[in-house]
Design an enzyme around this catalytic site. Structure first.
Site, short mmCIF file in Angstrom:
data_model
loop_
_atom_site.label_atom_id
_atom_site.label_comp_id
_atom_site.label_asym_id
_atom_site.label_seq_id
_atom_site.Cartn_x
_atom_site.Cartn_y
_atom_site.Cartn_z
N LYS A 1 -15.33 12.35 3.17
CA LYS A 1 -14.85 10.96 3.22
C LYS A 1 -13.67 10.90 4.19
O LYS A 1 -12.58 11.35 3.90
CB LYS A 1 -14.38 10.47 1.84
CG LYS A 1 -14.12 8.97 1.86
CD LYS A 1 -12.98 8.52 0.97
CE LYS A 1 -11.64 8.47 1.63
NZ LYS A 1 -11.44 7.48 2.70
N GLU B 1 -3.15 19.74 1.81
CA GLU B 1 -2.23 19.82 2.95
C GLU B 1 -1.51 18.49 2.98
O GLU B 1 -2.16 17.44 3.14
CB GLU B 1 -3.06 20.05 4.23
CG GLU B 1 -2.30 20.76 5.28
CD GLU B 1 -1.67 22.02 4.74
OE1 GLU B 1 -0.43 22.01 4.65
OE2 GLU B 1 -2.38 22.97 4.37
N CYS C 1 1.98 15.90 10.58
CA CYS C 1 2.66 16.51 9.44
C CYS C 1 3.59 17.63 9.91
O CYS C 1 4.51 18.02 9.20
CB CYS C 1 1.66 17.03 8.42
SG CYS C 1 0.36 17.99 9.15
N GLU D 1 9.34 11.99 4.24
CA GLU D 1 8.53 11.95 5.46
C GLU D 1 8.42 10.51 5.96
O GLU D 1 7.98 9.63 5.22
CB GLU D 1 7.13 12.51 5.17
CG GLU D 1 6.30 12.70 6.43
CD GLU D 1 4.97 13.39 6.15
OE1 GLU D 1 4.24 12.93 5.25
OE2 GLU D 1 4.66 14.38 6.84
P1 NDP Z 1 -3.31 8.92 1.80
O1 NDP Z 1 -2.87 10.18 1.20
O2 NDP Z 1 -3.31 7.72 0.94
O3 NDP Z 1 -4.79 9.07 2.39
C1 NDP Z 1 -5.38 10.28 2.78
C2 NDP Z 1 -6.85 10.25 2.42
O4 NDP Z 1 -6.99 10.19 1.00
C3 NDP Z 1 -7.59 9.02 2.95
O5 NDP Z 1 -8.90 9.36 3.28
C4 NDP Z 1 -7.55 8.09 1.77
O6 NDP Z 1 -8.52 7.08 1.79
C5 NDP Z 1 -7.79 9.07 0.65
N1 NDP Z 1 -7.40 8.57 -0.66
C6 NDP Z 1 -6.48 7.63 -0.96
N2 NDP Z 1 -6.41 7.44 -2.30
C7 NDP Z 1 -7.32 8.27 -2.86
C8 NDP Z 1 -7.73 8.53 -4.19
N3 NDP Z 1 -7.18 7.89 -5.23
N4 NDP Z 1 -8.70 9.43 -4.41
C9 NDP Z 1 -9.25 10.10 -3.38
N5 NDP Z 1 -8.92 9.89 -2.10
C10 NDP Z 1 -7.95 9.00 -1.82
O7 NDP Z 1 -2.46 8.68 3.07
P2 NDP Z 1 -2.46 7.40 4.05
O8 NDP Z 1 -3.48 7.63 5.06
O9 NDP Z 1 -2.54 6.11 3.28
O10 NDP Z 1 -1.03 7.52 4.66
C11 NDP Z 1 0.11 7.23 3.86
C12 NDP Z 1 1.25 8.15 4.23
O11 NDP Z 1 0.86 9.49 4.00
C13 NDP Z 1 1.64 8.12 5.69
O12 NDP Z 1 2.49 7.09 5.98
C14 NDP Z 1 2.27 9.46 5.84
O13 NDP Z 1 3.59 9.40 5.39
C15 NDP Z 1 1.47 10.35 4.92
N6 NDP Z 1 0.43 11.10 5.61
C16 NDP Z 1 0.66 12.40 5.84
C17 NDP Z 1 -0.26 13.16 6.51
C18 NDP Z 1 0.01 14.57 6.78
O14 NDP Z 1 -0.77 15.20 7.49
N7 NDP Z 1 1.07 15.11 6.25
C19 NDP Z 1 -1.50 12.59 7.02
C20 NDP Z 1 -1.67 11.20 6.73
C21 NDP Z 1 -0.73 10.51 6.03
P3 NDP Z 1 -8.32 5.68 2.57
O15 NDP Z 1 -9.32 5.75 3.61
O16 NDP Z 1 -8.62 4.62 1.60
O17 NDP Z 1 -6.93 5.62 3.08
#
Ligand code: NDP
Length: 478
Positions: free
Chosen positions: A173, A248, A282, A380
Site C-alpha cells: 500500500k 522506519e 528522514c 521532526e
Molecule cells: P504516515 O505515517 O501517516 O503515513 C505513512 C504511511 O502509512 C502511508 O502510506 C499512510 O497512508 C499509512 N498509514 C496511515 N495511517 C495508517 C494506519 N492507521 N494503518 C496503516 N497504515 C497507515 O505519514 P504521513 O505520510 O501522513 O506524513 C506525516 C508526517 O510523518 C510527515 O510530516 C513527517 O513528519 C513524517 N514522515 C516521516 C517519514 C520518514 O521517512 N521519517 C516519511 C513520511 C512522513 P496514507 O496514504 O493514507 O497517508
C-alpha cells in the site's frame, strides 16, 4: 482505454471503490493521473491471493525469482528518465534527484536478484555424537508493505525486492499522495512475469487499506516507513497478533561542524543534508551543531549559499529545491517556523514563494540562537528548515548530537582523524557520516537507526534477510 490506474490484485488490474487525483505540487493545475482507491475488501482479496500464491512461490527456484527481479531492475533502469519525471511531478523532487531515485530502485532490484541466488545457511556439528545440525532461512509468508510519500519509488523498491527475493508474497500500500511510482513499479513487475498473487498493489487510504493489511491474521509481517505515531500504532496492533514488524520512522539528525572543518565541505554537506529534497528526508540534517570558533563564519557562509538556492518547479532546469509535497506538510513547516520564533530562535528565510505556476513553494529557513531543548530541535519538522546550535567544543557537540529521542543518521565535518574516529564510535545512530551529508546512502548496505527512529531489523543490503526470512534449525541422525 480508461486513463484510470488500477490496483493489481492476483495478476489482474482491478478498479477501486473510488478515484484519487494525483496532483503535482509544483503546479496544482497539473493532474499527474487518476488512481483507483481500494477499500478494505480489495485489501482482503489481495491478501487471500497472496496467501494462495505463497506455497508455490516460497518453493520456486531461486533462478526464477532472480530472473524476474533482474528483468524488473533492467526495465526500471531503462526507463529511469520517464520514471524520474513521474516522480518529480507527483512528489516535487527536482528532476536530477528524481532520476537518481529511480535509478537507485533499479539497482536495488538487481542487487536482490543476486541475493536470491545467494541465500545462505549453515551446517554445524551437533554436541551429540553423529547428529548433524543445519540452519536454513525460509520466507515468512505474506508481507504487508506500507510506504510514505517522500521516496515514492526507492522505499517501495527496497521493501518489495527483498521480500520477493527471499520467497515471500507481497501486498503493498503506497502513500495515497503519490501512488504513481508504485503503480509504475507494479506494472513493471507484472510485465517482468511475476506470477499472479505473488505481488499485489492496493492503493488507498492508510486508515482503510493500511488498517485492513495490519489487521489481517493472514499477513505474517509488516514493513512500514512513515511517521512515529502511525508506526507505533501499527506496531502495537501487529505485535498483539504476533506479526513480525519492521518500522522506519523519523529522525532529528545532527550534523556537527568543528572548528577545524573544511568550510566548503561543511557548508556543502549542510545545504545538501538540510535542504535538498526540500528537507523531506528522514535522514535530513535538521540540527547543525557548530563549535564556537567557526560558528559565525559558518553561519555567514551557509546563509550566503542558502540565499543563492533556486527554489522552483521540480522539472525546471537549474532548480535546486522543489516544492513542499502538499498543503498539510506546508502547514506543518509553517507551524514549526512559528513555534521556533515563539521559542526565541531567530529565523532567516521561511517565506512562502510565488512562482510561475501555483505550488507549495517555501524558501529554505535557518534558525539560529537555538538550544537543544527547544521543540524545533526535538521534533521532526520534515521540511526545508534547519537549526544551528552553538556549542563550546567537540565534547559538548557529541553530547548534544546524542541528546535526542531519535537515532537514524549522525554526521560530523572535521579534518581531525581523532574526532572523526571518536564520533564514529560514540554517535548513537544507525548511520554515521564523516564530511558527508547525513542524507544520501548506498543501496547495498544496511539502512536504519536506533531509539525512536527504527524498530526491528535493518533494511537493505544482505541485512534485509533478517526481516524477510525466518530461521529454521534442523537436526539429523543420518
Ligand atoms: P504516515 O505515517 O501517516 O503515513 C505513512 C504511511 O502509512 C502511508 O502510506 C499512510 O497512508 C499509512 N498509514 C496511515 N495511517 C495508517 C494506519 N492507521 N494503518 C496503516 N497504515 C497507515 O505519514 P504521513 O505520510 O501522513 O506524513 C506525516 C508526517 O510523518 C510527515 O510530516 C513527517 O513528519 C513524517 N514522515 C516521516 C517519514 C520518514 O521517512 N521519517 C516519511 C513520511 C512522513 P496514507 O496514504 O493514507 O497517508
Amino acid at each position: 482505454m480508461s486513463s484510470l490506474h488500477q490496483n493489481l490484485i492476483n495478476g489482474s488490474w482491478v478498479a477501486g471503490a473510488g478515484v484519487n487525483l494525483n496532483k503535482n505540487p509544483s503546479d496544482l493545475a497539473d493532474v499527474v493521473g487518476e488512481f483507483a482507491q481500494a477499500d478494505a475488501g480489495h485489501a482482503q482479496t489481495a491478501i487471500e491471493a497472496a496467501s494462495a500464491a505463497f506455497p508455490k512461490w516460497a518453493n520456486s527456484s531461486v533462478q526464477e525469482r532472480a530472473d524476474i527481479l533482474d528483468r524488473a531492475g533492467s526495465a526500471i533502469l531503462a526507463r529511469k528518465e520517464e520514471l524520474g519525471k513521474l516522480l518529480a511531478r507527483e512528489e516535487g523532487k527536482t528532476l536530477p534527484e528524481a532520476i537518481g531515485e529511480a535509478a537507485r530502485a533499479g539497482y536495488i532490484f538487481k542487487f536482490f536478484a543476486g541475493e536470491a541466488v545467494r541465500i545462505e545457511g549453515e551446517k554445524l556439528a551437533s554436541v551429540r555424537p553423529g547428529v548433524e545440525v543445519e540452519i536454513t532461512r525460509e520466507p515468512i509468508g505474506v508481507v504487508g508493505i506500507i510506504t510514505p510519500w517522500n521516496f515514492p519509488i526507492a522505499i517501495p523498491a527496497w521493501k518489495i525486492a527483498p521480500a520477493l527475493a527471499y520467497g515471500n508474497c507481497v501486498v503493498v500500500k503506497p502513500a495515497d499522495l503519490v501512488p504513481g511510482c508504485a503503480w509504475a513499479l507494479a506494472s513493471i513487475l507484472h510485465d517482468a512475469g511475476i506470477p499472479p498473487g505473488v505481488f499485489n498493489l492496493v492503493m488507498g487510504r492508510g486508515s482503510v487499506v493500511g488498517e485492513a493489511i495490519v489487521g489481517s491474521p493472514d499477513v505474517a509481517g509488516i514493513s512500514f516507513t512513515g511517521s512515529v505515531s502511525t508506526g507505533r500504532a501499527i506496531a502495537a496492533r501487529a505485535i498483539e497478533q504476533g506479526k513480525k514488524i519492521q518500522l522506519e520512522m523519523g529522525g532529528k539528525n545532527p550534523m556537527v561542524v568543528l572548528d577545524d572543518a573544511d568550510m566548503n565541505i561543511a557548508v556543502g554537506a549542510c545545504v545538501n543534508g538540510a535542504f535538498f529534497s526540500t528537507g523531506q528526508r528522514c535522514t535530513a540534517s535538521s540540527r547543525l551543531i557548530v563549535t564556537q570558533g567557526i560558528h559565525d563564519r559558518f553561519v555567514a557562509a551557509l546563509r550566503e549559499r542558502m540565499g543563492a538556492l533556486k527554489v522552483d518547479h521540480a522539472l525546471k532546469q537549474g532548480t535546486e529545491i522543489g516544492p513542499v509535497v502538499d498543503q498539510t506538510q506546508l502547514d506543518q513547516d509553517l507551524a514549526y517556523l512559528d513555534i521556533g520564533r515563539n521559542e526565541g530562535a531567530k529565523v532567516t528565510g521561511g517565506d512562502i514563494l510565488g512562482r510561475e505556476t501555483e505550488g507549495y513553494y517555501l524558501q529554505p529557513a535557518l534558525f539560529t540562537d537555538t538550544h537543544n531543548a527547544m521543540r524545533i530541535n526535538r521534533e521532526e519538522i520534515f521540511g526545508p528548515v534547519a537549526s544551528v546550535i552553538r556549542v563550546k567544543d567537540y565534547g559538548e557537540a557529541l553530547a548534544v548530537a546524542n541528546d535526542t529521542p531519535f537515532g537514524l543518521s549522525s554526521g560530523i565535518c572535521t579534518t581531525s582523524l581523532k574526532h572523526a574516529s571518536h564520533f564514529k564510535r560514540h554517535a548513537q545512530a544507525g548511520m554515521v557520516m564523516v564530511n558527508l551529508p547525513t542524507a544520501g546512502v548506498d543501496y547495498h548496505v544496511p539502512f536504519g537507526g536506533r531509539k525512536g527512529s527504527s524498530y526491528g531489523s535493518r533494511e537493505q543490503g544482505r541485512y534485509a534477510a533478517e526481516f524477510y526470512t525466518t530461521v529454521k534449525t534442523a537436526y539429523t541422525l543420518p
